[in-house]
Motif scaffolding. Structure first.
Motif, mmCIF file in Angstrom:
data_model
loop_
_atom_site.group_PDB
_atom_site.id
_atom_site.type_symbol
_atom_site.label_atom_id
_atom_site.label_comp_id
_atom_site.label_asym_id
_atom_site.label_seq_id
_atom_site.Cartn_x
_atom_site.Cartn_y
_atom_site.Cartn_z
ATOM 1 N N GLN A 37 0.799 -1.238 0.003
ATOM 2 C CA GLN A 37 0.001 -0.090 0.217
ATOM 3 C C GLN A 37 0.843 1.307 -0.084
ATOM 4 O OE1 GLN A 37 -0.154 -2.557 2.170
ATOM 5 N NE2 GLN A 37 -2.054 -3.276 1.921
ATOM 6 N N ILE A 38 2.150 1.150 0.661
ATOM 7 C CA ILE A 38 2.809 2.333 0.617
ATOM 8 C C ILE A 38 3.122 3.098 -0.713
ATOM 9 C CG2 ILE A 38 5.252 3.011 1.138
ATOM 10 C CD1 ILE A 38 4.758 1.324 3.686
ATOM 11 N N PRO A 39 3.660 2.272 -1.819
ATOM 12 C CA PRO A 39 4.246 2.950 -2.894
ATOM 13 C C PRO A 39 2.848 3.556 -3.655
ATOM 14 C CG PRO A 39 4.666 0.639 -3.257
ATOM 15 C CD PRO A 39 4.282 0.879 -1.746
ATOM 16 N N ILE A 40 1.660 2.561 -3.467
ATOM 17 C CA ILE A 40 0.536 3.225 -4.144
ATOM 18 C C ILE A 40 0.139 4.379 -3.497
ATOM 19 C CG2 ILE A 40 -2.001 2.497 -4.741
ATOM 20 C CD1 ILE A 40 -1.289 -0.186 -4.391
ATOM 21 N N MET A 41 0.141 4.496 -2.155
ATOM 22 C CA MET A 41 -0.275 5.802 -1.611
ATOM 23 C C MET A 41 0.685 6.977 -1.891
ATOM 24 S SD MET A 41 -2.149 5.205 1.901
ATOM 25 C CE MET A 41 -0.975 4.225 2.784
ATOM 26 N N THR A 42 1.845 6.464 -2.204
ATOM 27 C CA THR A 42 3.031 7.512 -2.569
ATOM 28 C C THR A 42 2.482 8.254 -3.737
ATOM 29 O OG1 THR A 42 4.681 6.250 -1.203
ATOM 30 C CG2 THR A 42 5.378 8.076 -2.928
ATOM 31 N N GLY A 43 2.208 7.265 -4.754
ATOM 32 C CA GLY A 43 1.665 7.878 -6.054
ATOM 33 C C GLY A 43 0.464 8.803 -5.854
ATOM 34 N N HIS A 44 -0.535 8.359 -5.010
ATOM 35 C CA HIS A 44 -1.567 9.080 -4.754
ATOM 36 C C HIS A 44 -1.351 10.394 -4.109
ATOM 37 C CE1 HIS A 44 -5.432 6.273 -4.874
ATOM 38 N NE2 HIS A 44 -4.371 5.643 -5.416
ATOM 39 N N LEU A 45 -0.261 10.519 -3.154
ATOM 40 C CA LEU A 45 -0.060 11.712 -2.311
ATOM 41 C C LEU A 45 0.675 12.790 -3.497
ATOM 42 C CD1 LEU A 45 0.300 13.551 0.161
ATOM 43 C CD2 LEU A 45 2.461 12.187 0.607
ATOM 44 N N LEU A 46 1.400 12.265 -4.269
ATOM 45 C CA LEU A 46 1.754 13.059 -5.410
ATOM 46 C C LEU A 46 0.728 13.672 -6.403
ATOM 47 C CD1 LEU A 46 5.030 11.058 -6.787
ATOM 48 C CD2 LEU A 46 5.010 13.400 -5.803
ATOM 49 N N ALA A 47 -0.087 12.900 -6.365
ATOM 50 C CA ALA A 47 -1.514 13.401 -7.166
ATOM 51 C C ALA A 47 -2.190 14.490 -6.355
ATOM 52 C CB ALA A 47 -2.383 12.217 -7.594
ATOM 53 N N HIS A 48 -2.268 14.221 -5.030
ATOM 54 C CA HIS A 48 -2.777 15.272 -4.097
ATOM 55 C C HIS A 48 -2.126 16.500 -4.271
ATOM 56 C CE1 HIS A 48 -6.052 12.933 -1.633
ATOM 57 N NE2 HIS A 48 -5.517 12.129 -2.555
ATOM 58 N N ARG A 49 -0.736 16.252 -4.118
ATOM 59 C CA ARG A 49 0.149 17.435 -4.282
ATOM 60 C C ARG A 49 -0.178 18.338 -5.572
ATOM 61 N NH1 ARG A 49 2.172 21.624 -1.494
ATOM 62 N NH2 ARG A 49 4.100 22.410 -2.290
ATOM 63 N N PHE A 50 -0.100 17.595 -6.760
ATOM 64 C CA PHE A 50 -0.129 17.989 -7.888
ATOM 65 C C PHE A 50 -1.487 19.029 -7.728
ATOM 66 C CE2 PHE A 50 -2.648 17.790 -11.957
ATOM 67 C CZ PHE A 50 -1.542 18.078 -12.919
ATOM 68 N N LEU A 51 -2.791 18.691 -7.477
ATOM 69 C CA LEU A 51 -3.690 19.454 -7.435
ATOM 70 C C LEU A 51 -3.936 20.491 -6.423
ATOM 71 C CD1 LEU A 51 -6.857 16.972 -8.064
ATOM 72 C CD2 LEU A 51 -5.754 18.422 -9.785
ATOM 73 N N GLU A 52 -3.125 20.133 -5.399
ATOM 74 C CA GLU A 52 -3.062 21.240 -4.267
ATOM 75 C C GLU A 52 -2.259 22.272 -4.740
ATOM 76 O OE1 GLU A 52 -0.254 21.216 -0.017
ATOM 77 O OE2 GLU A 52 -1.692 19.570 -0.524
ATOM 78 N N ILE A 53 -1.207 22.279 -5.726
ATOM 79 C CA ILE A 53 -0.563 23.387 -6.385
ATOM 80 C C ILE A 53 -1.265 23.957 -7.276
ATOM 81 C CG2 ILE A 53 1.341 24.030 -7.706
ATOM 82 C CD1 ILE A 53 3.024 21.775 -6.282
ATOM 83 N N ARG A 54 -2.209 23.283 -8.016
ATOM 84 C CA ARG A 54 -2.871 23.709 -9.356
ATOM 85 C C ARG A 54 -4.184 24.472 -8.663
ATOM 86 N NH1 ARG A 54 -2.721 21.470 -13.980
ATOM 87 N NH2 ARG A 54 -0.300 21.673 -13.571
#
Length: 446
Positions: A57-74
């Motif tokens: 679950q850790i690498p999957i959630m790491t990818g999810h967190l990057l997606a969250h950061r992507f939208l957070e900046i946007r």
């Protein structure tokens, strides 16, 4: 400033300048030496599921967190589920619940996204980033594979890599409606690989005006960032960047660096019992190995090698969950290790995440890391790939007796003798080695 000393041979100084979620650096990475004249240092990720075993679950959630950061900046605001993902990654607890909670509230982009993951290390990271979204979002990953019957949409080089050529096998229409291309890698040190592919994409699809570079770690210097800005100005496009940690580093060689080991393939024979799952959702192409022998090779459509939409992604989950349930029933003990193979990482990772408690995951790799009993990478297995004949692969840090089962999950098996030799190395380390293929066994067409 933090200093990493690898066996008094390589000293790396790291200065973190941006850390939006306050991760301790030790949670994300450590340092090792790799056997590569172009670049001797290696940031070994602790959240990627490539070289080190992690809860899947850790690498999957790491990818999810990057997606969250992507939208957070946007969008200039944090997503509702971001804090829970961050806490789960920091504490390494309630991982399954946190991932399901995140998946229950997928992200929505305000415009179409076309996501590219870089082979081989970031095929799963890019897929996990894509997994966080719903809507008009598309995924494909680059590959080192060379197909006979398909011309690559584009090809480009990763100069510092041990296997430098990338190819992208997208349909002709894949980028026609693209508005933004997101390039996902585990780390950026110079950004040169991103610049190479952006130039290729711009030449073929000049209507794309927005690119975003996504990585767990961003170590680009001011000069590297300036080069990226110059490229954007030259091509009249916008290039943004998203990461979980940003900073600079210096790597100094203080001792004689290791050279490649002599290759020896002597190993005891091992009996093989292969669980060949019904080859559903596969497509067959002729592929070339390193000696230009031709194979009929099966590829899992859900891997992302030939593109995915969010709708297709959800459809493939049902078959992967069935695989997970079948393998769960085969477990013979308390602790299990699931191994992905080369570029085929996300599907085995997803399977592992549905196999119950005490299951860890990582993958075979082309990356030749120096192993020493006093370093982060303390044990190495070297072998020829069973699914890409002729290519040397490695596995790291599998202690004897740590796992009751080891599950090797292949996209397909092309070289059974190579598999026999790998299994003979793993058998002394565990009670049972399980061999699983989702695409069947093929034979060379010389």
């Amino acid at each position: 400033m933090k200093t990493y000393n690898v066996l008094n041979k390589l000293v790396t100084e790291v200065k973190v300048t941006e850390n939006p979620y306050d991760f301790e650096p030790e949670l994300l990475f450590d340092m090792a030496m790799r056997i590569n004249k172009k670049r001797s240092f290696l940031f070994v990720s602790k959240v990627l599921g490539k070289h080190l075993a992690v809860a899947p679950q850790i690498p999957i959630m790491t990818g999810h967190l990057l997606a969250h950061r992507f939208l957070e900046i946007r969008q200039a605001e944090q997503q509702k589920t971001t804090a829970r993902i961050v806490e789960a990654l920091k504490q390494k607890t309630w991982l399954g619940q946190a991932l399901e909670f995140a998946r229950s509230q997928p992200l929505h982009s305000q415009h179409p996204l076309h996501i590219i993951g870089f082979a081989e290390t970031a095929t799963a990271l890019g897929h996990a980033f894509f997994d966080a979204f719903t809507g008009d979002v598309h995924y494909i990953h680059t590959t080192r594979e060379l197909l006979v019957d398909r011309e690559p949409t584009l090809s480009f080089e990763e100069e510092h890599s041990h296997a430098s050529s990338h190819r992208l096998y997208a349909d002709a229409s894949f980028f026609e409606q693209a508005e933004e291309v997101v390039l996902v890698d585990d780390e950026m040190t110079t950004g040169q690989t991103n610049m190479n592919i952006i130039r290729q994409l711009h030449a073929a699809y000049p209507h794309i005006k927005l690119y975003t570079l996504v990585s767990i770690l961003d170590w680009r210097s001011e000069a590297h960032e300036a080069a990226m800005h110059e490229l954007a100005a030259e091509l009249k496009i916008k290039i943004g960047a998203v990461s979980l940690m940003k900073g600079q580093f210096t790597a100094l060689t203080t001792g004689e660096l290791p050279t490649a080991e002599a290759q020896s393939w002597l190993a005891e024979e091992a009996e093989l019992q292969i669980t060949s799952l019904a080859p559903v959702n596969t497509v067959t192409y002729r592929s070339l190995d390193t000696e230009e022998r031709v194979y009929e090779a099966s590829y899992f459509k859900g891997s992302g090698r030939f593109s995915l939409t969010t709708t297709e992604q959800r459809d493939y989950y049902a078959s992967l969950q069935q695989v997970a349930e079948a393998l769960k029933q085969q477990r013979v003990g308390r602790s299990s290790l699931v191994l992905g193979t080369g570029e085929f990482m996300f599907a085995p990772m997803y399977i592992a995440s549905h196999m119950g408690e005490d299951v860890l995951y990582h993958s075979t790799t082309r990356s030749p890391i120096y192993a020493h009993e006093d370093s982060l990478i303390y044990a190495k297995h070297m072998f020829k790939s069973a699914e890409y004949p002729g290519v040397i692969n490695y596995l790291y840090n599998i202690p004897a007796g740590e796992y009751d089962d080891i599950f090797l999950v292949f996209e397909r098996i092309l070289d059974k003798q190579a598999l026999v030799r790998l299994v003979s190395q793993l058998k002394p380390l565990t009670k049972q080695v399980h061999i699983v293929t989702v695409g069947g066994e093929e034979h060379a067409k010389v």
